[in-house]
Scaffold this active site. Structure first.
Site, PDB file in Angstrom:
ATOM      1  N   GLY A  12      48.541  27.630  95.620  1.00  0.00           N
ATOM      2  CA  GLY A  12      50.284  27.727  96.147  1.00  0.00           C
ATOM      3  C   GLY A  12      50.291  29.634  96.564  1.00  0.00           C
ATOM      4  O   GLY A  12      51.199  29.350  96.912  1.00  0.00           O
ATOM      5  N   SER A  13      49.318  29.875  97.848  1.00  0.00           N
ATOM      6  CA  SER A  13      49.215  31.055  98.206  1.00  0.00           C
ATOM      7  C   SER A  13      50.203  30.971  99.326  1.00  0.00           C
ATOM      8  O   SER A  13      51.331  31.855  99.608  1.00  0.00           O
ATOM      9  CB  SER A  13      47.764  31.217  98.657  1.00  0.00           C
ATOM     10  OG  SER A  13      47.753  31.058  99.816  1.00  0.00           O
ATOM     11  N   HIS A 104      48.661  22.504 108.175  1.00  0.00           N
ATOM     12  CA  HIS A 104      47.290  21.715 108.292  1.00  0.00           C
ATOM     13  C   HIS A 104      46.186  22.884 108.798  1.00  0.00           C
ATOM     14  O   HIS A 104      46.176  23.575 109.825  1.00  0.00           O
ATOM     15  CB  HIS A 104      47.462  20.778 109.279  1.00  0.00           C
ATOM     16  CG  HIS A 104      45.595  19.647 108.932  1.00  0.00           C
ATOM     17  ND1 HIS A 104      45.510  19.408 107.661  1.00  0.00           N
ATOM     18  CD2 HIS A 104      44.786  20.054 109.940  1.00  0.00           C
ATOM     19  CE1 HIS A 104      44.096  18.656 108.022  1.00  0.00           C
ATOM     20  NE2 HIS A 104      44.004  19.061 108.772  1.00  0.00           N
ATOM     21  N   ASP A 145      49.486  14.182 108.480  1.00  0.00           N
ATOM     22  CA  ASP A 145      48.797  15.303 109.450  1.00  0.00           C
ATOM     23  C   ASP A 145      49.467  14.515 111.444  1.00  0.00           C
ATOM     24  O   ASP A 145      48.588  14.862 112.249  1.00  0.00           O
ATOM     25  CB  ASP A 145      47.669  15.049 109.414  1.00  0.00           C
ATOM     26  CG  ASP A 145      47.516  15.727 108.450  1.00  0.00           C
ATOM     27  OD1 ASP A 145      48.182  16.748 107.703  1.00  0.00           O
ATOM     28  OD2 ASP A 145      46.492  15.437 107.792  1.00  0.00           O
TER      29      ASP A 145
HETATM   30  C1  GRF Z   1      45.792  25.300 103.039  1.00  0.00           C
HETATM   31  O1  GRF Z   1      45.229  26.012 103.855  1.00  0.00           O
HETATM   32  C2  GRF Z   1      46.565  24.141 104.031  1.00  0.00           C
HETATM   33  O2  GRF Z   1      46.453  24.173 105.618  1.00  0.00           O
HETATM   34  C3  GRF Z   1      46.433  22.808 103.261  1.00  0.00           C
HETATM   35  O3  GRF Z   1      46.292  23.498 102.055  1.00  0.00           O
HETATM   36  C4  GRF Z   1      46.346  25.155 101.601  1.00  0.00           C
HETATM   37  C5  GRF Z   1      46.798  25.374 100.319  1.00  0.00           C
HETATM   38  O4  GRF Z   1      46.533  26.490 100.331  1.00  0.00           O
HETATM   39  N1  GRF Z   1      47.513  22.390 103.971  1.00  0.00           N
HETATM   40  P1  GRF Z   1      47.101  27.071  99.281  1.00  0.00           P
HETATM   41  O5  GRF Z   1      47.458  26.280  98.084  1.00  0.00           O
HETATM   42  O6  GRF Z   1      48.843  27.973 100.117  1.00  0.00           O
HETATM   43  O7  GRF Z   1      46.898  28.515  98.906  1.00  0.00           O
END
Ligand code: GRF
Length: 203
Positions: A12-13, A104, A145
């Site tokens: 969830g960053s 993505h 996607d």
């Molecule tokens: C991201 O790299 C996004 O592109 C993909 O999942 C990842 C999620 O990363 N769909 P985070 O959980 O937001 O750190």
């Protein structure tokens, strides 16, 4: 007030960056974070930032209207997927048509589809001998996607790059661009709310 819901399955960053982006805005907020994963770190991030969370399982998501109804009752105008690994069911796709986006970590339409997430994507990009990679923000439809691409940002792959080094650059780009693109799209919605579901924007 325009209300955003974020769906996430993991760390969830991106969700955090989006929440923080809107904390100082008076007319747009992240009102809800939803997850299919009770252990997802995104739930902690959201709670720390005082955003309500809702966790659901497969049965609830695909065989009931519960998630749909919570989104409707919260007055959600726009839905952001940020590392969410399940397909969105038809009741939600219909209710928020043109108002659900995903990010993505590669240049779609290549390197997408079921199972293409995390380092597997970067590994596939390297193995294919691609000269560049990047991020894609796209509308969400009933396939993984495949919705219309809204925004892409690309960069060159360097000799010696690994899935991890690419992932790091991807995350930096995602954190910079995803909140900005979300804001632009939400501002473009206008004031009409989601008519199909009878949702009105509560100004
Ligand atoms: C991201 O790299 C996004 O592109 C993909 O999942 C990842 C999620 O990363 N769909 P985070 O959980 O937001 O750190």
């Amino acid at each position: 007030m325009k209300r955003i819901a974020i769906f996430a399955s993991g760390s969830g960053s991106n969700a955090q960056k989006i929440i923080e982006h809107f904390t100082d805005k008076s007319d747009i907020e992240v009102s809800l974070v939803l997850s299919n994963n009770n252990d997802a770190y995104v739930l902690e991030r959201a709670s720390t930032l005082n955003v309500p969370v809702y966790v659901f399982d497969r049965q609830i998501f695909y065989k009931s209207n519960q998630v749909h109804d919570i989104l409707r009752d919260t007055g959600v105008d726009f839905i952001v997927l940020a590392g969410f690994l399940w397909l969105v069911p038809n009741n939600i796709l219909r209710g928020w048509q043109g108002r659900i986006i995903n990010i993505h970590p590669a240049l779609l339409p290549k390197f997408g589809g079921k199972g293409m997430y995390g380092d597997k994507v970067h590994q596939a990009v390297i193995e294919a001998g691609e000269k560049e990679t990047g991020i894609s923000i796209h509308y969400v439809n009933e396939k993984y996607d495949e919705g219309e691409i809204i925004f892409q940002y690309r960069f060159n792959i360097l000799a010696g790059d690994t899935p991890e080094s690419i992932a790091e650059r991807i995350h930096q780009l995602e954190h910079k661009h995803y909140p900005e693109v979300v804001e632009r799209l939400v501002r473009e919605l206008g004031g009409g709310g989601n008519r199909e579901q009878g949702i009105r924007n509560k100004e």
